[in-house]
Design a protein around this motif. Structure first.
Motif, PDB file in Angstrom:
ATOM      1  N   PRO A 228       0.814  -1.225   0.000  1.00 58.22           N
ATOM      2  CA  PRO A 228       0.000   0.000   0.000  1.00 58.22           C
ATOM      3  C   PRO A 228       0.845   1.272   0.000  1.00 58.22           C
ATOM      4  O   PRO A 228       0.479   2.274  -0.626  1.00 58.22           O
ATOM      5  N   TYR A 229       1.979   1.246   0.718  1.00 62.38           N
ATOM      6  CA  TYR A 229       2.853   2.423   0.683  1.00 62.38           C
ATOM      7  C   TYR A 229       3.430   2.639  -0.709  1.00 62.38           C
ATOM      8  O   TYR A 229       3.427   3.767  -1.238  1.00 62.38           O
ATOM      9  N   LEU A 230       3.922   1.563  -1.317  1.00 56.42           N
ATOM     10  CA  LEU A 230       4.525   1.697  -2.642  1.00 56.42           C
ATOM     11  C   LEU A 230       3.516   2.170  -3.684  1.00 56.42           C
ATOM     12  O   LEU A 230       3.871   2.880  -4.622  1.00 56.42           O
ATOM     13  N   GLY A 231       2.273   1.750  -3.514  1.00 59.79           N
ATOM     14  CA  GLY A 231       1.256   2.122  -4.489  1.00 59.79           C
ATOM     15  C   GLY A 231       0.602   3.469  -4.253  1.00 59.79           C
ATOM     16  O   GLY A 231       0.014   4.046  -5.165  1.00 59.79           O
ATOM     17  N   SER A 232       0.710   3.977  -3.015  1.00 60.21           N
ATOM     18  CA  SER A 232       0.010   5.227  -2.691  1.00 60.21           C
ATOM     19  C   SER A 232       0.924   6.355  -2.246  1.00 60.21           C
ATOM     20  O   SER A 232       0.552   7.528  -2.304  1.00 60.21           O
ATOM     21  N   GLY A 233       2.109   5.999  -1.753  1.00 59.88           N
ATOM     22  CA  GLY A 233       2.999   7.011  -1.196  1.00 59.88           C
ATOM     23  C   GLY A 233       2.652   7.413   0.214  1.00 59.88           C
ATOM     24  O   GLY A 233       3.339   8.256   0.812  1.00 59.88           O
ATOM     25  N   GLU A 234       1.605   6.816   0.806  1.00 50.77           N
ATOM     26  CA  GLU A 234       1.197   7.126   2.175  1.00 50.77           C
ATOM     27  C   GLU A 234       2.013   6.286   3.157  1.00 50.77           C
ATOM     28  O   GLU A 234       1.925   5.061   3.151  1.00 50.77           O
ATOM     29  N   THR A 235       2.804   6.942   3.978  1.00 51.26           N
ATOM     30  CA  THR A 235       3.668   6.236   4.917  1.00 51.26           C
ATOM     31  C   THR A 235       2.879   5.828   6.155  1.00 51.26           C
ATOM     32  O   THR A 235       2.343   6.688   6.858  1.00 51.26           O
ATOM     33  N   PRO A 236       2.785   4.522   6.452  1.00 45.60           N
ATOM     34  CA  PRO A 236       2.064   4.106   7.658  1.00 45.60           C
ATOM     35  C   PRO A 236       2.837   4.497   8.910  1.00 45.60           C
ATOM     36  O   PRO A 236       4.071   4.489   8.916  1.00 45.60           O
TER      37      PRO A 236
END
Length: 414
Positions: A228-236
Motif C-alpha cells: 500500500p505504501y509503494l502504491g500510494s505514497g502514504e507512509t504508515p
C-alpha cells in the motif's frame, strides 16, 4: 498446584511419518534454526542436533526460568531430536561433521558464508561429498551482499523490517513483537523451503542450496503494509493498531476488560448493529462501504466505544459469538494456556523428560483429524554430552568411514 501439573499428559508415540527416513543434520543454535528443524522433526524427519562441546545450544543458558536445570526456552524448540556434541574448532570434529553430512539428506546451519567455509561446511564443499544434499543456511542478512558477515538477532531483524516502527501507540517508543517473530518466521521458511527442495529432489535426484535471511523474511512479512505504501505514497505510522485498512478493526474497552473487534465486510458490519439493537445506525447513508466507513471512522469508533462500555466483556463476547461477529478477549499467556478448546485439541501438554514433566506446545496442524507429534522429549544436556555420534541414525551409510576417524584426545571426543 503449578500449571505444569494441570496440563494434559501426552506419552511418546509414533508421531507423524510424512518425512520418515529424511535425515536432517542441524548445526544451528538459538531459535530460528532450531524452530525450523523442530517443524521438520514434528513431521517425521530424523533430526540430529549438533551442539558445542562447551555449553551446547545457546538457549541452554537462557534463563531463568529453568526447569530441573534445563532452560525452558531450549525445551520449547527441541523435541523429537537427537543431540550430540562435536568440537568444530578441531580438525577431527570438522572431518566428523563432513562425514555425517554424507549420510544426511538436509544440513541446516546458522553460520555466515565465511564461517561455513572455515569449517568446511559450506555448500560447495558438502555438495562435492553429497550431490543429493539440501544445504540450508539461516542468517540475519543472507549469504551474499555487504551485510552478509554481520551478526543478527531477532530484535535486530525486527528493527530493520519496519514492524517495530509500526508496533505500539503513536506517542510511545517503537515496540518489539511480544514473541521472537523474525526467528519463528525464518524457521518456518527453513521448513517450507526444505520441503520444496525435497519434493524437487524426488524428481531430479539433485540437492539445492537454500539461503534464508531473517531480514528478508521479515520484509515479506510486512508485505500488507509495504505494498500500500509503494502504491500510494502514504507512509504508515504507529497507531496502536487503529489504522487498519478495515474500517473497524481494533481494541475496545468494555465495562470490565478490553476485547478485540473486527468488522471486516459489509455483512458483518450490519450483523454487528443488528446484534446490539441499533440496525438503523449501520444502515445510515455514508456507511454503505468500507471505504466510506473509513472516512467516518472517528465518529464510528466513538459510537462503538460508548456502546461497549455499558456491558461486560463476557456479555459482549457471548452476544457476538451468537451472531458470528469476529471478536475475542486479550489473553495473557496464563489465560491462553487455560483455554479449554486448545487444551482439548492437544495444543498444550506435558510429557515425561529425563528429570520429570516437561511442558510443550503442540504443532497445531491436523492431518486427518490428528495432530499428535511427540516421539521423544527434548534431549537433556547430560544425555547429549554422553551420546556417541554412532547413535545419530540407525545404520548410517557412512558408518565404516566414521569408524576410522579418531579424535586428537579423549577430552575432545565428539
Amino acid at each position: 498446584m503449578s500449571t505444569l501439573k494441570t496440563l494434559p499428559y501426552q506419552a511418546t508415540g509414533d508421531g507423524l511419518s510424512y518425512l520418515k527416513g529424511v535425515r536432517v543434520l542441524d548445526f544451528t543454535t538459538s531459535v530460528a534454526g532450531p524452530y525450523g528443524t523442530l517443524l521438520l522433526a514434528d513431521l517425521g524427519a530424523e533430526v540430529v542436533k549438533v551442539e558445542k562441546k562447551r555449553g551446547g545450544d545457546d538457549t541452554r543458558a537462557w534463563g531463568p526460568p529453568f526447569l530441573d536445570g534445563e532452560s525452558l526456552w531450549y525445551l520449547s524448540m527441541n523435541r523429537n531430536k537427537r543431540s550430540i556434541t562435536i568440537d568444530l574448532a578441531q580438525p577431527e570434529g570438522q572431518a566428523l561433521a563432513r562425514e555425517l553430512a554424507k549420510a544426511a539428506d538436509v544440513v541446516v546451519l546458522n553460520a555466515t558464508q565465511r564461517v561455513q567455509k572455515k569449517l568446511g561446511l559450506d555448500h560447495a564443499a558438502l555438495k562435492a561429498l553429497n550431490p543429493r544434499l539440501i544445504h540450508v543456511s539461516v542468517t540475519g542478512f543472507g549469504l551474499q551482499g555487504p551485510r552478509a558477515d554481520l551478526p543478527c538477532y531477532d530484535l535486530i531483524a525486527e528493527g530493520y523490517s519496519g514492524v517495530m516502527h509500526l508496533t505500539g501507540e503513536a506517542d510511545r517508543p517503537p515496540q518489539k513483537v511480544g514473541t521472537p517473530a523474525a526467528d519463528l518466521l525464518a524457521g518456518q521458511d527453513i521448513a517450507l523451503a526444505t520441503l520444496a527442495a525435497l519434493l524437487e529432489r524426488g524428481r531430479t535426484g539433485v540437492g539445492r542450496q537454500i539461503d534464508v535471511s531473517m531480514v528478508a523474511t521479515m520484509a515479506r512479512f510486512m508485505s500488507p503494509r509495504i505494498v500500500p505504501y509503494l502504491g500510494s505514497g502514504e507512509t504508515p505510522c504507529r497507531s496502536g493498531g487503529t489504522d487498519s485498512v478495515i474500517s473497524i478493526y481494533q481494541v475496545f474497552d468494555t465495562a470490565d476488560h478490553p476485547i478485540t473487534l473486527g468488522l471486516g465486510n459489509d455483512a458483518i458490519w450490519q450483523r454487528f448493529w443488528d446484534a446490539v439493537g441499533r440496525p438503523g445506525f449501520g444502515r445510515q447513508p455514508g456507511f454503505e462501504t468500507n471505504a466510506l466507513r473509513r472516512q467516518a471512522r472517528p465518529a464510528i469508533v466513538r459510537a462503538i466505544a460508548e456502546l461497549l462500555a455499558t456491558q461486560t466483556r463476557a456479555h459482549w463476547l457471548a452476544l457476538f459469538a451468537q451472531h458470528r461477529i469476529p471478536s475475542g478477549p486479550i489473553n495473557g499467556i496464563d489465560q491462553l494456556v487455560e483455554d479449554a478448546p486448545l487444551r482439548e485439541e492437544g495444543m498444550f501438554f506435558a510429557t515425561e523428560g529425563p528429570r520429570g514433566l516437561v511442558p510443550q506446545v503442540g504443532l497445531g496442524i491436523r492431518f486427518d483429524g490428528e495432530s499428535a507429534v511427540l516421539r521423544h522429549p527434548p534431549p537433556s544436556w547430560d544425555k547429549t554430552r554422553s551420546r556417541s555420534w554412532r547413535t545419530c541414525w540407525p545404520c548410517p551409510p557412512s558408518a565404516s568411514r566414521l569408524s576410522s576417524i579418531q579424535p586428537s584426545s579423549k577430552k575432545e571426543t565428539p
